[in-house]
Design a protein around this motif. Structure first.
Motif, PDB file in Angstrom:
ATOM      1  N   LEU A 122     -46.358 -22.729 -12.336  1.00 44.10           N
ATOM      2  CA  LEU A 122     -46.779 -21.520 -11.562  1.00 44.10           C
ATOM      3  C   LEU A 122     -48.224 -21.835 -11.029  1.00 44.10           C
ATOM      4  CD1 LEU A 122     -47.501 -17.750 -12.934  1.00 44.10           C
ATOM      5  CD2 LEU A 122     -49.379 -19.227 -11.973  1.00 44.10           C
ATOM      6  N   THR A 123     -48.427 -21.900  -9.712  1.00 44.28           N
ATOM      7  CA  THR A 123     -49.256 -22.292  -8.967  1.00 44.28           C
ATOM      8  C   THR A 123     -50.184 -21.045  -8.500  1.00 44.28           C
ATOM      9  OG1 THR A 123     -48.471 -24.216  -8.186  1.00 44.28           O
ATOM     10  CG2 THR A 123     -50.609 -23.542  -6.947  1.00 44.28           C
ATOM     11  N   TYR A 124     -51.579 -20.990  -8.828  1.00 47.58           N
ATOM     12  CA  TYR A 124     -52.616 -19.753  -8.513  1.00 47.58           C
ATOM     13  C   TYR A 124     -53.279 -20.495  -7.130  1.00 47.58           C
ATOM     14  CZ  TYR A 124     -56.316 -16.587  -8.201  1.00 47.58           C
ATOM     15  OH  TYR A 124     -57.136 -15.664  -7.730  1.00 47.58           O
ATOM     16  N   LEU A 125     -53.434 -19.712  -6.269  1.00 44.28           N
ATOM     17  CA  LEU A 125     -54.196 -19.919  -5.013  1.00 44.28           C
ATOM     18  C   LEU A 125     -55.610 -19.010  -4.878  1.00 44.28           C
ATOM     19  CD1 LEU A 125     -51.301 -20.720  -2.458  1.00 44.28           C
ATOM     20  CD2 LEU A 125     -52.584 -22.329  -3.704  1.00 44.28           C
ATOM     21  N   GLY A 126     -56.404 -19.360  -4.739  1.00 46.56           N
ATOM     22  CA  GLY A 126     -57.748 -18.591  -4.318  1.00 46.56           C
ATOM     23  C   GLY A 126     -58.961 -18.651  -5.201  1.00 46.56           C
ATOM     24  N   ASP A 127     -59.546 -17.658  -5.588  1.00 39.60           N
ATOM     25  CA  ASP A 127     -60.682 -17.606  -6.393  1.00 39.60           C
ATOM     26  C   ASP A 127     -60.292 -18.139  -7.855  1.00 39.60           C
ATOM     27  OD1 ASP A 127     -63.077 -17.445  -7.616  1.00 39.60           O
ATOM     28  OD2 ASP A 127     -63.262 -15.154  -7.271  1.00 39.60           O
ATOM     29  N   GLY A 128     -60.585 -19.341  -8.041  1.00 42.88           N
ATOM     30  CA  GLY A 128     -60.169 -19.844  -9.474  1.00 42.88           C
ATOM     31  C   GLY A 128     -60.977 -19.382 -10.506  1.00 42.88           C
ATOM     32  N   ALA A 129     -62.061 -18.735 -10.288  1.00 43.01           N
ATOM     33  CA  ALA A 129     -63.049 -18.239 -11.207  1.00 43.01           C
ATOM     34  C   ALA A 129     -62.698 -16.806 -11.573  1.00 43.01           C
ATOM     35  CB  ALA A 129     -64.463 -18.697 -10.865  1.00 43.01           C
ATOM     36  N   ALA A 146     -48.845 -17.606  -7.117  1.00 41.92           N
ATOM     37  CA  ALA A 146     -49.355 -16.332  -7.179  1.00 41.92           C
ATOM     38  C   ALA A 146     -50.843 -16.466  -6.518  1.00 41.92           C
ATOM     39  CB  ALA A 146     -49.812 -16.052  -8.498  1.00 41.92           C
ATOM     40  N   THR A 147     -51.164 -15.466  -5.819  1.00 41.96           N
ATOM     41  CA  THR A 147     -52.599 -15.335  -5.213  1.00 41.96           C
ATOM     42  C   THR A 147     -53.214 -13.923  -5.645  1.00 41.96           C
ATOM     43  OG1 THR A 147     -53.957 -15.652  -3.411  1.00 41.96           O
ATOM     44  CG2 THR A 147     -51.835 -14.552  -3.004  1.00 41.96           C
ATOM     45  N   ASP A 148     -54.287 -13.789  -5.399  1.00 41.35           N
ATOM     46  CA  ASP A 148     -55.305 -12.648  -5.388  1.00 41.35           C
ATOM     47  C   ASP A 148     -56.346 -12.363  -4.391  1.00 41.35           C
ATOM     48  OD1 ASP A 148     -56.347 -10.315  -6.710  1.00 41.35           O
ATOM     49  OD2 ASP A 148     -57.332 -11.410  -8.358  1.00 41.35           O
ATOM     50  N   SER A 149     -57.271 -11.143  -4.432  1.00 44.67           N
ATOM     51  CA  SER A 149     -57.913 -11.007  -3.617  1.00 44.67           C
ATOM     52  C   SER A 149     -59.051 -12.154  -3.681  1.00 44.67           C
ATOM     53  CB  SER A 149     -58.733  -9.754  -3.969  1.00 44.67           C
ATOM     54  OG  SER A 149     -59.914  -9.571  -3.157  1.00 44.67           O
ATOM     55  N   TRP A 150     -59.599 -12.139  -2.535  1.00 46.34           N
ATOM     56  CA  TRP A 150     -60.758 -13.446  -2.604  1.00 46.34           C
ATOM     57  C   TRP A 150     -62.239 -12.902  -3.006  1.00 46.34           C
ATOM     58  CZ3 TRP A 150     -59.445 -15.061   3.037  1.00 46.34           C
ATOM     59  CH2 TRP A 150     -58.243 -15.731   3.314  1.00 46.34           C
ATOM     60  N   THR A 151     -62.120 -11.401  -2.786  1.00 45.12           N
ATOM     61  CA  THR A 151     -63.512 -10.806  -3.388  1.00 45.12           C
ATOM     62  C   THR A 151     -62.795  -9.842  -4.355  1.00 45.12           C
ATOM     63  OG1 THR A 151     -64.334 -11.266  -1.210  1.00 45.12           O
ATOM     64  CG2 THR A 151     -65.325  -9.337  -2.680  1.00 45.12           C
ATOM     65  N   SER A 152     -63.284 -10.070  -5.575  1.00 44.34           N
ATOM     66  CA  SER A 152     -63.319  -8.990  -6.559  1.00 44.34           C
ATOM     67  C   SER A 152     -63.987  -7.849  -6.845  1.00 44.34           C
ATOM     68  CB  SER A 152     -63.016  -9.928  -7.970  1.00 44.34           C
ATOM     69  OG  SER A 152     -61.717 -10.402  -8.047  1.00 44.34           O
ATOM     70  N   MET A 153     -63.497  -6.989  -7.620  1.00 39.46           N
ATOM     71  CA  MET A 153     -64.412  -5.750  -7.680  1.00 39.46           C
ATOM     72  C   MET A 153     -65.616  -6.113  -8.313  1.00 39.46           C
ATOM     73  SD  MET A 153     -61.522  -2.687  -8.907  1.00 39.46           S
ATOM     74  CE  MET A 153     -60.774  -3.787  -9.919  1.00 39.46           C
ATOM     75  N   GLY A 154     -66.795  -5.633  -7.775  1.00 36.58           N
ATOM     76  CA  GLY A 154     -68.304  -5.971  -8.157  1.00 36.58           C
ATOM     77  C   GLY A 154     -68.756  -7.274  -7.530  1.00 36.58           C
ATOM     78  N   GLN A 155     -67.992  -7.981  -6.589  1.00 37.62           N
ATOM     79  CA  GLN A 155     -68.359  -9.022  -6.133  1.00 37.62           C
ATOM     80  C   GLN A 155     -68.653  -8.990  -4.574  1.00 37.62           C
ATOM     81  OE1 GLN A 155     -64.808 -11.914  -6.837  1.00 37.62           O
ATOM     82  NE2 GLN A 155     -66.022 -12.704  -8.704  1.00 37.62           N
ATOM     83  N   VAL A 169     -43.063 -15.182  -5.587  1.00 38.56           N
ATOM     84  CA  VAL A 169     -44.463 -15.015  -5.092  1.00 38.56           C
ATOM     85  C   VAL A 169     -45.037 -13.674  -5.810  1.00 38.56           C
ATOM     86  CG1 VAL A 169     -45.804 -14.025  -3.085  1.00 38.56           C
ATOM     87  CG2 VAL A 169     -44.348 -15.671  -2.663  1.00 38.56           C
ATOM     88  N   LEU A 170     -46.397 -13.959  -6.431  1.00 39.29           N
ATOM     89  CA  LEU A 170     -46.775 -12.941  -7.191  1.00 39.29           C
ATOM     90  C   LEU A 170     -47.941 -12.325  -6.700  1.00 39.29           C
ATOM     91  CD1 LEU A 170     -46.354 -14.114 -11.039  1.00 39.29           C
ATOM     92  CD2 LEU A 170     -45.054 -12.569  -9.665  1.00 39.29           C
ATOM     93  N   HIS A 171     -48.667 -11.222  -6.448  1.00 39.35           N
ATOM     94  CA  HIS A 171     -49.835 -10.816  -6.255  1.00 39.35           C
ATOM     95  C   HIS A 171     -49.983  -9.394  -7.239  1.00 39.35           C
ATOM     96  CE1 HIS A 171     -53.356  -9.401  -4.273  1.00 39.35           C
ATOM     97  NE2 HIS A 171     -53.249 -10.195  -3.302  1.00 39.35           N
ATOM     98  N   TRP A 180     -55.139 -11.682   4.850  1.00 42.75           N
ATOM     99  CA  TRP A 180     -56.460 -12.315   4.360  1.00 42.75           C
ATOM    100  C   TRP A 180     -55.900 -13.558   3.467  1.00 42.75           C
ATOM    101  CZ3 TRP A 180     -61.431 -11.988   6.219  1.00 42.75           C
ATOM    102  CH2 TRP A 180     -61.530 -10.991   7.252  1.00 42.75           C
ATOM    103  N   GLU A 181     -55.527 -13.162   1.932  1.00 43.84           N
ATOM    104  CA  GLU A 181     -55.184 -14.155   0.947  1.00 43.84           C
ATOM    105  C   GLU A 181     -53.823 -14.272   1.185  1.00 43.84           C
ATOM    106  OE1 GLU A 181     -56.460 -11.184   0.078  1.00 43.84           O
ATOM    107  OE2 GLU A 181     -55.024 -10.166  -1.350  1.00 43.84           O
ATOM    108  N   ILE A 182     -52.889 -13.327   1.563  1.00 47.10           N
ATOM    109  CA  ILE A 182     -51.373 -13.382   1.705  1.00 47.10           C
ATOM    110  C   ILE A 182     -51.097 -12.739   3.167  1.00 47.10           C
ATOM    111  CG2 ILE A 182     -51.272 -11.222   0.487  1.00 47.10           C
ATOM    112  CD1 ILE A 182     -48.809 -12.665  -0.904  1.00 47.10           C
ATOM    113  N   THR A 183     -49.967 -13.077   3.749  1.00 49.09           N
ATOM    114  CA  THR A 183     -49.564 -12.632   5.097  1.00 49.09           C
ATOM    115  C   THR A 183     -48.679 -11.765   4.716  1.00 49.09           C
ATOM    116  OG1 THR A 183     -47.907 -14.433   5.155  1.00 49.09           O
ATOM    117  CG2 THR A 183     -50.202 -14.976   6.149  1.00 49.09           C
ATOM    118  N   ASP A 184     -48.344 -10.891   5.729  1.00 48.89           N
ATOM    119  CA  ASP A 184     -47.312  -9.798   5.665  1.00 48.89           C
ATOM    120  C   ASP A 184     -45.998 -10.503   5.416  1.00 48.89           C
ATOM    121  OD1 ASP A 184     -49.040  -7.634   6.274  1.00 48.89           O
ATOM    122  OD2 ASP A 184     -48.596  -7.616   8.066  1.00 48.89           O
ATOM    123  N   GLU A 185     -45.956 -11.458   6.203  1.00 46.66           N
ATOM    124  CA  GLU A 185     -44.341 -12.155   6.218  1.00 46.66           C
ATOM    125  C   GLU A 185     -44.033 -12.563   4.816  1.00 46.66           C
ATOM    126  OE1 GLU A 185     -42.544 -15.856   8.747  1.00 46.66           O
ATOM    127  OE2 GLU A 185     -44.930 -15.970   8.204  1.00 46.66           O
TER     128      GLU A 185
END
Ligand code: CP
Ligand code: NVA
Length: 309
Positions: free
Chosen positions: A152-159, A223-232, A263-265, A273-278
């Motif tokens: 499993l590879t996660y892309l994006g904000d690793g923290a 997997a990916t996730d928002s580049w800006t999490s809640m509170g950031q 693909v997971l999100h 932004w972090e993921i395309t519609d396609e």
């Protein structure tokens, strides 16, 4: 029986995690016990941040188990004024059988659990999102079979919470977990240490990459996730330009070299932004099964926790 909490992914042993994932499948397939929260047992579900999936999946799932969900916006509680977390925990345990809480720093939920006589469940903190990862693992098992040995590879904000929970939860499941993040957004070292400790027990592995293309090569799941999490939102960091090479798009998905990548999100997604519609709407996407599985996995978790009381 001992009081158990679920505050981070490694609060479950590998065997316990598998037991809950199997129970989640039972609930999804109509084989789970229909009313383990009959009585009804009450579950407080408290939010200090916004939510769609977590709120709805807990509220409906608790009702389906025969329990009584008490869903509260924390801004309307005395917790938001001068009452301490510990005093709140002592009071809640007089009314409810489980406390589910979405909050900011992990230290806050640690404080809640330290003073609670009932199980406390992390519904997302800045550091971890372990209920989401139970659903993610259920989804991966449905598509790829047994988890040990899958990559499993996660892309994006690793923290962020999702990166951290996928590292620790994935390693607990015996998976090979990789992250690829821009400079300055790598996973916290203490989380990598916890994930590697688990990987050493389960035969999984943990790898941190700079290059998104190298990180996805051979991956079964991306997997990916928002580049800006809640509170950031106002943390002063550029959360766009350094992240652009990590966007999960068709080109990066093809770089897995695999036909059957999932693909997971965790959603909500910031399309374009972090993921395309396609990719989000494409054949590899498992994101809506993943959202559905929140409810099944949490029903399994709650059942497991109350049966230990
Ligand atoms: N994935 C997730 O936790 O979604 P919500 O923020 O909508 O609960
Ligand atoms: N990392 C995201 C997850 C949202 C479910 C956040 O914390 O906002």
């Amino acid at each position: 029986m001992t009081l158990r909490h679920f505050l981070r992914d490694d609060d479950l042993s590998p065997a316990e995690q598998l037991e809950i994932l199997e129970l989640a499948d039972d609930f999804k397939n109509g084989r789970g016990s229909p009313s383990p929260l009959a009585g009804p047992k009450s579950v407080a579900v408290i939010f200090e941040k916004t939510s769609t999936r977590t709120r709805l999946s807990f509220e409906t799932g608790i009702a389906q188990l025969g329990g009584h969900p008490v869903v509260v916006d924390a801004r309307t509680m005395q917790l938001g004024r001068e009452e301490t977390i510990e005093d709140t925990a002592r009071v809640l345990a007089r009314y409810v059988d489980v406390v589910v809480w979405r909050t900011f720093a992990q230290a806050r939920i640690d404080a809640m659990s330290s003073a609670s006589d009932v199980p406390v469940v992390n519904a997302l903190t800045n550091e971890f999102h372990p209920c989401q990862v139970l659903a993610d693992l259920q989804t991966v098992r449905e598509r790829h079979g047994p988890l040990p040995g899958l990559t499993l590879t996660y892309l994006g904000d690793g923290a962020n919470n999702m990166a951290h929970s996928l590292l620790v939860g994935g390693a607990t499941a015996g998976m090979n977990v990789r992250t690829a993040a821009p400079h300055g957004f790598a996973p916290e070292q203490w989380v990598l240490d916890a994930a590697r400790k688990r990987a050493a027990e389960t035969g999984g592995s943990v790898e941190v990459f700079d290059s998104p293309t190298e990180a996805v090569a051979g991956a079964d799941v991306v997997a990916t996730d928002s580049w800006t999490s809640m509170g950031q939102e106002n943390d002063g960091k550029d959360r766009v330009s350094p992240f652009r090479p990590f966007q999960l798009n068709a080109e990066l998905l093809a770089a897995t070299g695999k036909e059957e990548t999932s693909v997971l999100h965790c959603l909500p997604a910031h399309r374009g932004w972090e993921i395309t519609d396609e990719v989000l709407d494409g054949p590899s996407s498992a994101v809506f099964d993943e959202a559905e599985n929140r409810m099944h996995a949490q029903k399994a978790l709650l059942t497991w926790l109350v049966q230990r009381r």
